[in-house]
Design a protein around this motif. Structure first.
Motif, PDB file in Angstrom:
ATOM      1  N   SER A  82      -3.689  18.316  -5.451  1.00 50.17           N
ATOM      2  CA  SER A  82      -4.941  18.781  -6.065  1.00 50.17           C
ATOM      3  C   SER A  82      -6.099  18.747  -5.079  1.00 50.17           C
ATOM      4  O   SER A  82      -6.938  19.660  -5.064  1.00 50.17           O
ATOM      5  N   GLU A  83      -6.146  17.707  -4.225  1.00 50.80           N
ATOM      6  CA  GLU A  83      -7.226  17.619  -3.244  1.00 50.80           C
ATOM      7  C   GLU A  83      -7.077  18.686  -2.164  1.00 50.80           C
ATOM      8  O   GLU A  83      -8.066  19.317  -1.753  1.00 50.80           O
ATOM      9  N   SER A 107      -5.602  21.530  -2.504  1.00 53.37           N
ATOM     10  CA  SER A 107      -5.896  22.802  -3.146  1.00 53.37           C
ATOM     11  C   SER A 107      -7.402  23.023  -3.250  1.00 53.37           C
ATOM     12  O   SER A 107      -7.903  24.139  -3.021  1.00 53.37           O
ATOM     13  N   ALA A 108      -8.147  21.954  -3.566  1.00 47.50           N
ATOM     14  CA  ALA A 108      -9.606  22.055  -3.673  1.00 47.50           C
ATOM     15  C   ALA A 108     -10.231  22.403  -2.329  1.00 47.50           C
ATOM     16  O   ALA A 108     -11.159  23.217  -2.253  1.00 47.50           O
ATOM     17  N   LYS A 146      -9.593  26.025  -1.585  1.00 52.69           N
ATOM     18  CA  LYS A 146     -10.507  26.848  -2.386  1.00 52.69           C
ATOM     19  C   LYS A 146     -11.875  26.917  -1.706  1.00 52.69           C
ATOM     20  O   LYS A 146     -12.502  27.989  -1.650  1.00 52.69           O
ATOM     21  N   SER A 148     -15.893  25.806  -8.170  1.00 55.49           N
ATOM     22  CA  SER A 148     -15.927  24.688  -9.120  1.00 55.49           C
ATOM     23  C   SER A 148     -14.861  23.650  -8.800  1.00 55.49           C
ATOM     24  O   SER A 148     -15.009  22.467  -9.129  1.00 55.49           O
ATOM     25  N   GLU A 149     -13.803  24.078  -8.121  1.00 57.33           N
ATOM     26  CA  GLU A 149     -12.702  23.160  -7.794  1.00 57.33           C
ATOM     27  C   GLU A 149     -13.118  22.054  -6.828  1.00 57.33           C
ATOM     28  O   GLU A 149     -12.395  21.066  -6.671  1.00 57.33           O
ATOM     29  N   ASP A 193     -12.812  18.563  -7.914  1.00 60.67           N
ATOM     30  CA  ASP A 193     -11.517  17.878  -7.985  1.00 60.67           C
ATOM     31  C   ASP A 193     -11.390  16.812  -6.900  1.00 60.67           C
ATOM     32  O   ASP A 193     -10.461  15.989  -6.936  1.00 60.67           O
ATOM     33  N   THR A 227     -19.692  21.258 -12.778  1.00 62.93           N
ATOM     34  CA  THR A 227     -18.604  20.278 -12.724  1.00 62.93           C
ATOM     35  C   THR A 227     -18.818  19.219 -11.647  1.00 62.93           C
ATOM     36  O   THR A 227     -18.035  18.273 -11.551  1.00 62.93           O
TER      37      THR A 227
END
Length: 284
Positions: free
Chosen positions: A24-25, A27-28, A31, A80-81, A84, A105
């Motif tokens: 997840s990190e 991927s953020a 992004k 917005s990611e 995360d 966010t």
């Protein structure tokens, strides 16, 4: 032979454990890279390499704790990611060409201690969710195109030491909650469209060392209560529409000696009271 095989397994396991951050990190971060035209950054990332090798990324215990990409030709928007990255302590994107809004966010980044998005092209209102960043010590959003009011929620950031919002298009009054920031050392709100009075509650900011309200539309009496701020070393409240008397001490402390803009748009210096303890407004 068995011992060598075991040792190799341990080494491989250790390498895998330290090789990268969570999915997840990563991927953020990708992004962020894609949303800000990473292919044209001054210092780029090799997305095929471990995140630990990426320029400006700080990692501790396999978690991303800092992003330092100042003056690196980031062009685009903040995805917005980015929220995360919940272990992030420092986000420094100073002096790039990031536009659009700050994602609401951002309030999810509870570990954030320093947020510097200054000298970009950000616009819109400052999201109230910034008030959820309870660990925040530095909030620097100067030299952008922010509009709207200062969110009152920022006054709930009890650890905040620096609030720097100068050179934007911020309107409205200073929220009363700002005067409750006991740890605030630097308050820079100059060159905006801020109106209203400077509250006597400014004396609550006992840690304040630097205050700049220069070039706004504030009015009323300059509170003598500013003299209670014993740590205040630098102040500029000039080029507002303040009126009345000021003390000699405050006039000396102000960088421009209390030069104001009157109702005719003419620069004028406030009168100095012979009794610094008298805060009676004089009528011009």
């Amino acid at each position: 032979m068995k011992n060598i095989y075991t040792l190799l397994l341990i080494m491989m396991f250790s390498f895998i454990m330290k090789a990268d951050v969570s999915v997840s990190e990563k991927s953020a971060l990708i992004k962020l890279y894609n949303a800000t035209n990473g292919a044209n950054w001054t210092s780029k990332w090799d997305l095929k390499s471990p995140v630990s090798s990426w320029y400006g990324i700080g990692i501790q215990d396999d978690k991303v704790i800092s992003i330092q990409l100042p003056n690196n030709n980031l062009v685009g928007v903040l995805p917005s990611e980015v929220s995360d990255l919940i272990y992030l302590k420092t986000l420094n994107l100073y002096k790039n060409s990031i536009s659009g809004n700050i994602p609401s966010t951002i309030g999810n980044m509870k570990s954030l201690e320093s947020l510097n998005l200054s000298f970009n092209k950000l616009s819109g209102s400052i999201p109230a969710s910034i008030g959820e960043l309870n660990s925040l010590k530095t909030l620097a959003l100067f030299m952008n195109n922010f509009s709207g009011n200062i969110p009152s929620e920022i006054g709930g950031l009890s650890n905040l030491e620096t609030l720097s919002l100068y050179n934007n298009e911020i309107e409205g009054q200073i929220p009363p909650s700002i005067y409750e920031l006991k740890n605030l050392k630097v308050l820079l709100l100059n060159s905006n469209q801020i109106t209203g009075k400077l509250s006597a509650s400014v004396s609550n900011l006992t840690a304040l060392q630097q205050l700049s309200l220069f070039d706004n539309k504030m009015n009323g009496q300059v509170p003598f209560d500013l003299e209670k701020l014993k740590n205040l070393k630098e102040m500029n409240v000039s080029y507002n529409q303040f009126s009345g008397l000021v003390s000699k001490d405050l006039a000396k402390l102000d960088v421009l000696n209390m030069t104001m803009i009157n109702d005719k748009g003419v620069a004028t210096v406030l009168k100095v009271s012979s009794d610094k303890n008298t805060a009676i407004v004089s009528e011009e």
